[in-house]
Design an enzyme around this catalytic site. Structure first.
Site, PDB file in Angstrom:
ATOM      1  N   GLU A  47       0.870  -1.172   0.000  1.00  7.26           N
ATOM      2  CA  GLU A  47       0.000   0.000   0.000  1.00  7.26           C
ATOM      3  C   GLU A  47       0.911   1.228   0.000  1.00  7.26           C
ATOM      4  O   GLU A  47       1.629   1.481   0.967  1.00  7.26           O
ATOM      5  CB  GLU A  47      -0.880  -0.027   1.261  1.00  7.26           C
ATOM      6  N   ASP A  58      -5.532   9.868   9.007  1.00  6.71           N
ATOM      7  CA  ASP A  58      -4.228   9.463   9.522  1.00  6.71           C
ATOM      8  C   ASP A  58      -3.870  10.156  10.829  1.00  6.71           C
ATOM      9  O   ASP A  58      -4.098  11.359  11.000  1.00  6.71           O
ATOM     10  CB  ASP A  58      -3.139   9.752   8.483  1.00  6.71           C
TER      11      ASP A  58
END
Length: 267
Positions: A47, A58
């Protein structure tokens, strides 16, 4: 061919290990070598995150990685071009691009998907694009033989099943609501969630958000087909930043990354 590679990667009896790294952290050259090291250490799918100044999903660790990458001049276009370089150096596992929708929209959805297919990218993951609004992008990906990876979180059972039934490539199961980041303990309710999703999914399931220890990997792979590890790995890369920037010290830093991965996924 891209989807065929992904099917091969997920058809073994071994659990999937899907590491997340940020493109350009701490440099473009280092990113290529980190990717190769991760495959050597046992990665099933890579990824590759596009650095972004406002990464809503995030936590602080990956935000810091994005800042390091952006400071070094990395862009979405440059990140995509890292993939054929990885392929030239021997990377064989599927590569999924992780990007937020705003930079994708600015770049142009059709342009992005066309270029991704030409550059040997296998799929796309857009964490802030709701499943209900993904039909156009999904169609573009399908036309270009890419997999638009779906994320499913522990929300309503009806919605979870709907996402699971239509998912492609692999189904990314979010272990808990909130942002990414290392967690000492995972919510015990995750097991019922994974059971529901796995029963509805026609493709492999991988659980992410907070996976950071060998014990957690072992626990999750009893209930899913694999794990996604991001913040814990990105943290190790951050610790090795200076060594990774220097070609002379990079091999030792890569060994530290490999050692971490081995300790994480060893049975």
């Amino acid at each position: 061919m891209a989807n065929k590679r992904m099917e091969i990667a997920t058809s073994t009896d071994q659990s999937l290990f899907i590491p997340f790294i940020t493109a350009g952290d701490p440099s473009a050259d280092a990113t290529i070598e980190i990717a190769l090291t991760l495959e050597e250490a046992g990665a099933s799918i890579l990824e590759l995150g596009i650095p972004y100044s406002d990464p809503l999903a995030d936590g602080p660790t990956i935000q810091a990685a994005s800042k390091r990458s952006l400071k070094g001049g990395m862009s979405l276009e440059a990140a995509l071009k890292l993939v054929p370089e990885m392929r030239k150096r021997g990377l064989t596992i599927p590569v999924i691009i992780f990007t937020y929708f705003n930079p994708l929209l600015q770049y142009g959805e059709e342009r992005f998907v066309n270029e991704a297919a030409e550059l040997g990218i296998d799929g796309l993951l857009v964490p802030d694009l709701p499943f209900e609004e993904s039909e156009h992008l999904d169609k573009l990906c399908e036309e270009n033989h890419l997999s638009l990876i779906s994320l499913v979180a522990p929300t309503s059972k009806q919605r979870m099943i709907k996402i699971a039934e239509r998912a492609k490539g692999f189904l990314y199961c979010v272990s808990s609501l909130g942002v990414t980041g290392v967690r000492n303990e995972l919510d015990p309710r995750v097991y019922d969630f994974l059971k529901t999703v796995r029963e509805a999914s026609r493709i492999p399931t991988a659980v992410g958000f907070g996976i950071s220890s060998n014990e957690q990997v072992k626990a999750m792979t009893q209930h899913a087909d694999g794990v996604v590890v991001g913040s814990a790995l990105v943290s190790v890369i951050g610790e090795q930043e200076e060594a990774l920037r220097n070609k002379e010290t990079r091999p030792a830093a890569l060994q530290e990354i490999k050692k971490f991965v081995t300790s994480l996924i060893s049975s």
